[in-house]
Design a protein around this motif. Structure first.
Motif, PDB file in Angstrom:
ATOM      1  N   SER A   1     -13.935  22.842 -44.655  1.00 15.83           N
ATOM      2  CA  SER A   1     -14.252  21.513 -45.981  1.00 15.83           C
ATOM      3  C   SER A   1     -14.899  22.431 -46.532  1.00 15.83           C
ATOM      4  N   ALA A   2     -14.786  22.338 -48.048  1.00 20.04           N
ATOM      5  CA  ALA A   2     -16.179  23.610 -47.866  1.00 20.04           C
ATOM      6  C   ALA A   2     -17.214  22.680 -48.539  1.00 20.04           C
ATOM      7  N   PHE A   3     -16.643  21.428 -48.367  1.00 18.88           N
ATOM      8  CA  PHE A   3     -18.005  20.667 -48.440  1.00 18.88           C
ATOM      9  C   PHE A   3     -18.976  19.704 -46.997  1.00 18.88           C
ATOM     10  N   GLU A   4     -18.925  20.445 -45.824  1.00 20.58           N
ATOM     11  CA  GLU A   4     -18.925  20.686 -44.644  1.00 20.58           C
ATOM     12  C   GLU A   4     -19.666  21.999 -44.308  1.00 20.58           C
ATOM     13  N   ILE A   5     -20.149  22.980 -44.872  1.00 15.99           N
ATOM     14  CA  ILE A   5     -20.346  24.064 -45.239  1.00 15.99           C
ATOM     15  C   ILE A   5     -21.826  23.973 -44.875  1.00 15.99           C
ATOM     16  N   LEU A   6     -21.807  23.173 -45.713  1.00 19.36           N
ATOM     17  CA  LEU A   6     -23.875  23.460 -46.351  1.00 19.36           C
ATOM     18  C   LEU A   6     -24.310  21.612 -45.587  1.00 19.36           C
ATOM     19  N   PRO A   7     -25.438  22.012 -44.829  1.00 22.51           N
ATOM     20  CA  PRO A   7     -26.153  20.460 -44.963  1.00 22.51           C
ATOM     21  C   PRO A   7     -26.679  19.633 -46.246  1.00 22.51           C
ATOM     22  N   ALA A   8     -26.179  18.261 -45.927  1.00 25.64           N
ATOM     23  CA  ALA A   8     -25.758  17.535 -47.008  1.00 25.64           C
ATOM     24  C   ALA A   8     -27.779  16.423 -47.308  1.00 25.64           C
TER      25      ALA A   8
ATOM     26  N   LEU B   1     -28.411  20.276 -56.316  1.00 20.72           N
ATOM     27  CA  LEU B   1     -28.391  21.669 -56.145  1.00 20.72           C
ATOM     28  C   LEU B   1     -28.182  22.243 -54.944  1.00 20.72           C
ATOM     29  N   ALA B   2     -27.905  21.594 -54.358  1.00 20.45           N
ATOM     30  CA  ALA B   2     -28.728  22.525 -52.695  1.00 20.45           C
ATOM     31  C   ALA B   2     -27.032  22.215 -52.376  1.00 20.45           C
ATOM     32  N   GLY B   3     -26.363  21.404 -53.249  1.00 19.36           N
ATOM     33  CA  GLY B   3     -24.775  21.606 -52.484  1.00 19.36           C
ATOM     34  C   GLY B   3     -23.942  21.951 -53.489  1.00 19.36           C
ATOM     35  N   LEU B   4     -24.313  22.842 -54.327  1.00 18.81           N
ATOM     36  CA  LEU B   4     -23.375  23.300 -55.789  1.00 18.81           C
ATOM     37  C   LEU B   4     -22.787  24.535 -55.293  1.00 18.81           C
ATOM     38  N   PRO B   5     -22.765  25.308 -54.001  1.00 22.14           N
ATOM     39  CA  PRO B   5     -21.499  25.653 -54.157  1.00 22.14           C
ATOM     40  C   PRO B   5     -20.285  25.821 -54.086  1.00 22.14           C
ATOM     41  N   ALA B   6     -20.410  24.803 -53.148  1.00 26.96           N
ATOM     42  CA  ALA B   6     -19.254  23.600 -52.516  1.00 26.96           C
ATOM     43  C   ALA B   6     -18.650  22.994 -54.145  1.00 26.96           C
TER      44      ALA B   6
ATOM     45  N   PRO C   1     -30.020  14.263 -48.816  1.00 30.36           N
ATOM     46  CA  PRO C   1     -31.399  14.168 -48.556  1.00 30.36           C
ATOM     47  C   PRO C   1     -31.538  13.272 -46.943  1.00 30.36           C
ATOM     48  N   MET C   2     -29.840  13.540 -46.223  1.00 29.34           N
ATOM     49  CA  MET C   2     -29.842  12.969 -45.014  1.00 29.34           C
ATOM     50  C   MET C   2     -30.307  14.505 -43.930  1.00 29.34           C
ATOM     51  N   ASP C   3     -30.094  15.788 -44.585  1.00 28.86           N
ATOM     52  CA  ASP C   3     -30.384  17.226 -43.565  1.00 28.86           C
ATOM     53  C   ASP C   3     -31.300  17.823 -44.723  1.00 28.86           C
ATOM     54  N   GLY C   4     -31.744  18.337 -43.877  1.00 26.47           N
ATOM     55  CA  GLY C   4     -32.549  20.038 -44.264  1.00 26.47           C
ATOM     56  C   GLY C   4     -31.775  20.680 -44.930  1.00 26.47           C
ATOM     57  N   PHE C   5     -32.908  21.526 -46.176  1.00 27.91           N
ATOM     58  CA  PHE C   5     -32.029  22.334 -46.410  1.00 27.91           C
ATOM     59  C   PHE C   5     -31.683  23.899 -46.041  1.00 27.91           C
ATOM     60  N   GLU C   6     -31.453  24.418 -45.698  1.00 27.59           N
ATOM     61  CA  GLU C   6     -31.571  25.302 -45.471  1.00 27.59           C
ATOM     62  C   GLU C   6     -31.103  26.737 -45.974  1.00 27.59           C
ATOM     63  N   THR C   7     -32.024  27.927 -46.497  1.00 29.48           N
ATOM     64  CA  THR C   7     -31.608  28.984 -47.301  1.00 29.48           C
ATOM     65  C   THR C   7     -30.590  29.300 -47.259  1.00 29.48           C
ATOM     66  N   ALA C   8     -30.636  30.266 -45.597  1.00 30.10           N
ATOM     67  CA  ALA C   8     -29.378  31.549 -45.464  1.00 30.10           C
ATOM     68  C   ALA C   8     -28.204  30.978 -45.937  1.00 30.10           C
ATOM     69  N   PRO C   9     -27.538  29.723 -44.883  1.00 30.14           N
ATOM     70  CA  PRO C   9     -26.158  29.139 -45.377  1.00 30.14           C
ATOM     71  C   PRO C   9     -26.033  29.115 -47.141  1.00 30.14           C
ATOM     72  N   PHE C  10     -27.144  28.757 -47.962  1.00 31.65           N
ATOM     73  CA  PHE C  10     -26.562  28.589 -49.317  1.00 31.65           C
ATOM     74  C   PHE C  10     -26.568  29.935 -50.295  1.00 31.65           C
ATOM     75  N   LEU C  11     -27.774  30.662 -49.369  1.00 34.15           N
ATOM     76  CA  LEU C  11     -27.609  31.989 -49.914  1.00 34.15           C
ATOM     77  C   LEU C  11     -26.124  32.958 -49.798  1.00 34.15           C
ATOM     78  N   LEU C  12     -25.768  32.800 -48.253  1.00 27.77           N
ATOM     79  CA  LEU C  12     -24.139  33.069 -47.907  1.00 27.77           C
ATOM     80  C   LEU C  12     -23.466  32.523 -48.908  1.00 27.77           C
ATOM     81  N   PHE C  13     -22.828  31.038 -48.860  1.00 25.94           N
ATOM     82  CA  PHE C  13     -22.154  30.445 -49.384  1.00 25.94           C
ATOM     83  C   PHE C  13     -21.852  30.596 -50.816  1.00 25.94           C
ATOM     84  N   LEU C  14     -23.420  31.173 -51.839  1.00 30.91           N
ATOM     85  CA  LEU C  14     -23.211  31.743 -53.132  1.00 30.91           C
ATOM     86  C   LEU C  14     -22.979  32.394 -53.005  1.00 30.91           C
ATOM     87  N   GLY C  15     -23.042  33.551 -52.333  1.00 30.35           N
ATOM     88  CA  GLY C  15     -22.692  35.001 -52.198  1.00 30.35           C
ATOM     89  C   GLY C  15     -21.484  35.100 -52.338  1.00 30.35           C
ATOM     90  N   ALA C  16     -20.836  34.071 -51.343  1.00 26.32           N
ATOM     91  CA  ALA C  16     -19.422  34.525 -51.326  1.00 26.32           C
ATOM     92  C   ALA C  16     -18.671  33.804 -52.633  1.00 26.32           C
TER      93      ALA C  16
END
Length: 532
Positions: free
Chosen positions: A488-495, A434-439, A497-512
């Motif tokens: 790359s669309a798959f490098e914009i958001l943190p991956a 779900l964290a990578g869904l915007p990509a 479970p290796m990385d932590g979830f970041e709300t701001a990039p997720f919402l910005l990408f989803l908004g775009a």
């Protein structure tokens, strides 16, 4: 009439029609190898650096995407190229060959153009033969260019030739697989989906075989993904595994030709069932209509992604056992066992996102097919507005993309949870998906934007998807700068479970993504309909 009458003319027609498309594929794949040879040589200059890289390739993740790992004991440039590039090249060749064969066989029958050709002195086997011959010519040209780039850099000529030949022949086998699959269904999309499912199963067979036993077991030998590496270029070259490629291609082509003679033009071996005489209560409204049209594709993609992800998830214990047997790997990779299992599953999760993104783009692209075929004009002539027609299509595509993404994450999590006896992995991998869904949604959104504004530019979506896959798979290895990686669309958001979830990039990408979809919807409401 000879079954192959007119094949030569059709070959020239295909080459003329697809000259740009074929050139892009050939140049892109050959250039990938040509750029990788000096890049890898410059990146790993000492024996210590190369052996450190070899240790990474001996991990489960390295085996999944690198193969059985021949030549790791003395990791020079030749074995490095074979281990690092082969799976990427073969996956790309599989995509190219499936799309090319379906485009020039089943899609031609579905559109009615094949019937016009068959009215001329053209044999029943001319179209599939011309599609296979042109695909094989492109495959072997790619293989020849790979040989030239490797041998030209000073690598052993015989091994370079064997590797290039194996890559080219593998593409021919994928084309023959697609030729068989085009006989099954009367719809091009179903034929392509079936072929990709077969390719996925063959890839998984190679993975399970290579992970289960050093050098691969009998399961590996069932897959054309394995044969070029089993020839062991640059590590005691053996020619005979390459002979499996022409043998398999010949058998598959014979099967395709035989099956083609057992069906009518435009029909499939699996007959389409007649629909009900009236619409049921659930088939009311545009959303239900779009969902009904895509139900088969949604179910097929979801099931295929789930099964493949579940299979990969069950490999998690192999990560643990490999680290337990070689504790130095944890030090080299920088993490404990749980982190490394998460890294393995997260890497596979990126491939789930790639598949979901491709499906989302294809789902939205159905609107273009409906418009070109004139069916959209018929629907819009009723009391259905443009916003409602396209908007519901986008909702179906978004929901289907989310479903494919989530079931992929669930498959990974369940596979790991069952085999590791840790139920927490199921939830973690669903959250990661779900964290990578915007990509995954981004490619469908771009199709919508271009469809609503400049439909002739829609092929740019596949350029971006191809670049995103390339950058994610090989970007770090080739030392691409951060700006190029971020494209790359798959490098914009943190991956996760290796990385932590970041709300701001997720919402910005989803908004775009939402803005692109809304802009495409608004643009479609203003432009003229085009039928072709």
């Amino acid at each position: 009439m000879n079954a192959f009458a007119g094949t030569g003319n059709l070959i020239r027609f295909v080459l003329r029609r697809d000259r740009l498309r074929l050139s892009v594929w050939v140049i892109a794949l050959a250039a990938t190898v040509a750029a990788s040879v000096p890049a890898l040589d410059d990146m790993f200059t000492t024996d210590a650096e190369r052996q450190g890289r070899a240790a990474l390739m001996d991990t489960p993740t390295g085996i999944v995407f690198g193969g059985p790992g021949y030549g790791l004991d003395d990791y020079q440039l030749g074995p490095m190229l074979v281990n690092e590039l082969t799976m990427t090249l073969l996956i790309a060749l599989a995509v190219f060959n499936v799309l090319h064969v379906v485009r020039h066989t089943r899609a031609e029958e579905e559109s009615g153009r094949a019937e016009l050709l068959r009215a001329a002195p053209v044999g029943s086997g001319a179209q599939p033969a011309s599609a296979l011959i042109t695909a094989a010519a492109a495959d072997l040209l790619i293989g020849a260019l790979i040989f030239a780039s490797m041998a030209g850099y000073g690598l052993a000529a015989a091994d370079s030739f064997a590797y290039g030949l194996g890559i080219g022949l593998a593409g021919v086998v994928f084309a023959a697989v697609a030729a068989v699959c085009t006989q099954i269904s009367e719809h091009g999309r179903t034929a392509a989906g079936t072929a990709f499912l077969v390719v996925g199963v063959l890839f998984m067979a190679r993975v399970v075989g290579d992970v289960s036993e050093p050098g691969g077991n009998a399961l590996s030998w069932l897959s054309p993904f394995a044969w070029v590496q089993q020839a062991r270029p640059f590590d005691g070259l053996e020619w005979w595994p390459l002979a499996l490629y022409p043998a398999a291609a010949a058998v598959l082509f014979a099967v395709a030709h035989t099956l083609a003679g057992r069906r009518d033009l435009g029909a499939g071996l699996v007959a389409t069932r007649p629909g009900p005489s009236g619409a049921g209560p659930l088939l009311r409204g545009m959303f239900a209509l779009h969902l009904h049209q895509q139900r088969g594709a949604v179910l097929t993609w979801s099931a295929a992604v789930f099964v493949l992800a579940l299979s990969f998830g069950t490999l998690a214990p192999e990560v643990e056992s490999m680290i337990d047997s070689n504790p130095d790997l944890a030090v080299i990779l920088g993490g404990d066992t749980d982190d490394l299992v998460g890294g393995f599953l997260g890497t596979i999760g990126l491939y789930v996102l790639m598949g979901a993104g491709a499906f989302g783009a294809l789902s939205v692209l159905r609107t273009r097919a409906e418009e070109s075929a004139g069916r959209a004009e018929m629907v819009l002539a009723t009391a259905v507005g443009r916003t409602r027609w396209m908007g519901t299509a986008l909702l179906v595509a978004a929901a289907a993309t989310a479903l494919v993404t989530v079931v992929g994450g669930l498959g990974l999590g369940l596979g790991a949870a069952v085999t590791l006896e840790d139920g927490g992995w199921a939830g973690r991998m669903v959250e990661a998906s779900l964290a990578g869904l915007p990509a995954a949604l981004a490619f469908g959104a771009l199709v919508a934007l271009l469809f609503g504004t400049v439909p002739r530019w829609i092929p740019l979506v596949w350029v971006w998807l191809g670049y995103s896959v390339f950058a994610t798979m090989l970007g770090a290895l080739l030392g691409l700068p951060d700006a190029a990686m971020r494209a790359s669309a798959f490098e914009i958001l943190p991956a996760l479970p290796m990385d932590g979830f970041e709300t701001a990039p997720f919402l910005l990408f989803l908004g775009a993504v939402l803005v692109a979809g809304a802009a495409g919807l608004a643009g479609f409401g203003r432009r003229d309909l085009v039928t072709a």
